[in-house]
Structure formats: structure tokens, C-alpha cells
Design a protein around this motif. Sequence first.
Motif, PDB file in Angstrom:
ATOM      1  N   LEU A 145       7.779 -27.668 -48.938  1.00  0.00           N
ATOM      2  CA  LEU A 145       7.078 -26.542 -49.550  1.00  0.00           C
ATOM      3  C   LEU A 145       5.881 -26.099 -48.708  1.00  0.00           C
ATOM      4  CD1 LEU A 145       7.183 -27.464 -53.346  1.00  0.00           C
ATOM      5  CD2 LEU A 145       8.373 -25.602 -52.179  1.00  0.00           C
ATOM      6  N   VAL A 146       5.160 -27.048 -48.109  1.00  0.00           N
ATOM      7  CA  VAL A 146       4.030 -26.700 -47.245  1.00  0.00           C
ATOM      8  C   VAL A 146       4.523 -25.943 -46.017  1.00  0.00           C
ATOM      9  CG1 VAL A 146       2.255 -27.677 -45.724  1.00  0.00           C
ATOM     10  CG2 VAL A 146       2.500 -28.532 -48.053  1.00  0.00           C
ATOM     11  N   LEU A 191       7.255 -24.165 -45.785  1.00  0.00           N
ATOM     12  CA  LEU A 191       7.707 -22.858 -46.248  1.00  0.00           C
ATOM     13  C   LEU A 191       6.528 -21.917 -46.482  1.00  0.00           C
ATOM     14  CD1 LEU A 191      10.082 -21.087 -47.188  1.00  0.00           C
ATOM     15  CD2 LEU A 191       9.716 -21.999 -49.480  1.00  0.00           C
ATOM     16  N   ALA A 192       5.464 -22.427 -47.082  1.00  0.00           N
ATOM     17  CA  ALA A 192       4.274 -21.608 -47.324  1.00  0.00           C
ATOM     18  C   ALA A 192       3.648 -21.154 -46.013  1.00  0.00           C
ATOM     19  CB  ALA A 192       3.251 -22.378 -48.151  1.00  0.00           C
ATOM     20  N   LEU A 193       3.592 -22.029 -45.009  1.00  0.00           N
ATOM     21  CA  LEU A 193       3.061 -21.649 -43.701  1.00  0.00           C
ATOM     22  C   LEU A 193       3.938 -20.595 -43.036  1.00  0.00           C
ATOM     23  CD1 LEU A 193       1.896 -25.094 -42.267  1.00  0.00           C
ATOM     24  CD2 LEU A 193       0.453 -23.163 -42.944  1.00  0.00           C
ATOM     25  N   LYS A 194       5.238 -20.739 -43.140  1.00  0.00           N
ATOM     26  CA  LYS A 194       6.161 -19.778 -42.528  1.00  0.00           C
ATOM     27  C   LYS A 194       6.034 -18.404 -43.178  1.00  0.00           C
ATOM     28  CE  LYS A 194       9.880 -18.819 -40.070  1.00  0.00           C
ATOM     29  NZ  LYS A 194       9.853 -18.688 -38.652  1.00  0.00           N
ATOM     30  N   VAL A 195       5.957 -18.366 -44.503  1.00  0.00           N
ATOM     31  CA  VAL A 195       5.870 -17.094 -45.222  1.00  0.00           C
ATOM     32  C   VAL A 195       4.539 -16.399 -44.959  1.00  0.00           C
ATOM     33  CG1 VAL A 195       5.728 -16.104 -47.543  1.00  0.00           C
ATOM     34  CG2 VAL A 195       7.517 -17.735 -46.999  1.00  0.00           C
ATOM     35  N   SER A 196       3.451 -17.164 -44.859  1.00  0.00           N
ATOM     36  CA  SER A 196       2.131 -16.563 -44.681  1.00  0.00           C
ATOM     37  C   SER A 196       1.860 -16.113 -43.261  1.00  0.00           C
ATOM     38  CB  SER A 196       1.043 -17.548 -45.113  1.00  0.00           C
ATOM     39  OG  SER A 196       0.988 -18.637 -44.208  1.00  0.00           O
ATOM     40  N   SER A 248       0.495 -20.861 -38.536  1.00  0.00           N
ATOM     41  CA  SER A 248       1.246 -21.915 -37.877  1.00  0.00           C
ATOM     42  C   SER A 248       0.321 -23.070 -37.546  1.00  0.00           C
ATOM     43  CB  SER A 248       1.918 -21.398 -36.596  1.00  0.00           C
ATOM     44  OG  SER A 248       0.940 -21.067 -35.648  1.00  0.00           O
TER      45      SER A 248
END
Length: 159
Positions: free
Chosen positions: A19-20, A22-27, A30
Motif C-alpha cells: 500500500l505504501v 502504491l501510494a508513492l506511485k500514485v502521488s 519516489s
Amino acid sequence: MRTIEIGVGAFILAGVFALVLLALKVSGLSLSSSSQTYELYAEFDNVGSLTHRAKVAMAGVTIGRVVGIELNKKTYMARVTMAIDGDVDNIPVDSTAAIETAGLLGEKYIGISIGGATEFLRPGELFDDTQSAIVLEDLIGKFMLGAVGKDDTASDDAF
């Protein structure tokens, strides 16, 4: 019993880690350090809802990020600073920077359309040709006012 508890704990930790990521990728953030970049500038009449860290794309490929948006006090235009990847050093000087929308109501980003010049933009230079954001509310307002104006003229002709 102890091995089951350890297995469940490991599974939960793997889920939280996923989940972390995924959150970094969406926002758009990096964990890795950024590679060599250089700055290019563009001035727009209206940036709409363009934000910091919005992508800069060429032919659908992300080549950089927006790192700054400020008002140019002399021209009263929005000045956008873009950090372009260092390996993309061949953007022709007559290229166009346009604020585009991903999908109908998606995020705003800057799309670069390539020109045909043989000279390339150097670090710190400004795009000469820009296209501002299309604000959906403005389009709807113009359409409604245009439609209202046509109805009024039709009723005036009847009298």
C-alpha cells in the motif's frame, strides 16, 4: 500456533508495504534520488488546476515534472518551471507546451508537441509557443450564454 501468527504478521507487513508503494506511485513521489535534470520555462494565460509535481510528457512518455508555478508580475501570466530529464536534450526551439487533461476530468499535465527546427532548447530557456488550460466551467458558461442569446433573439423576431 506460533508459526501461524508469524505468517499472518508477515502477510500484513507485506500488505502495508504494498500500500505504501502504491501510494508513492500514485502521488508521483519516489524514494530514489532524482537523476540529472535541467529547467525549462513556459508562460500561460491560465494554468487551470495544474499542480506542482504534475508530469511533463512528450508523445505520451513522462520526461519531467512541474517544479514551480508563479505569477510573472510584468506580464501577468503564470510562469511554470519544469524539470526535464537530462537525457531528453533534443527539444526543438519551435516546440509547443500545452496544458492538457488526462481523460475528461482527469489530472492536468504539460504536453510538449515537437516542432521541426534543428536548434534545441537549452537549459533555462522559455517556450515561445504555449496553449493554456481549457477550463470546463468556462466552456459550459460560454455554451449556455450562447444558447440563451439565441433563444432571446428568436423570441424578439416573433414580435
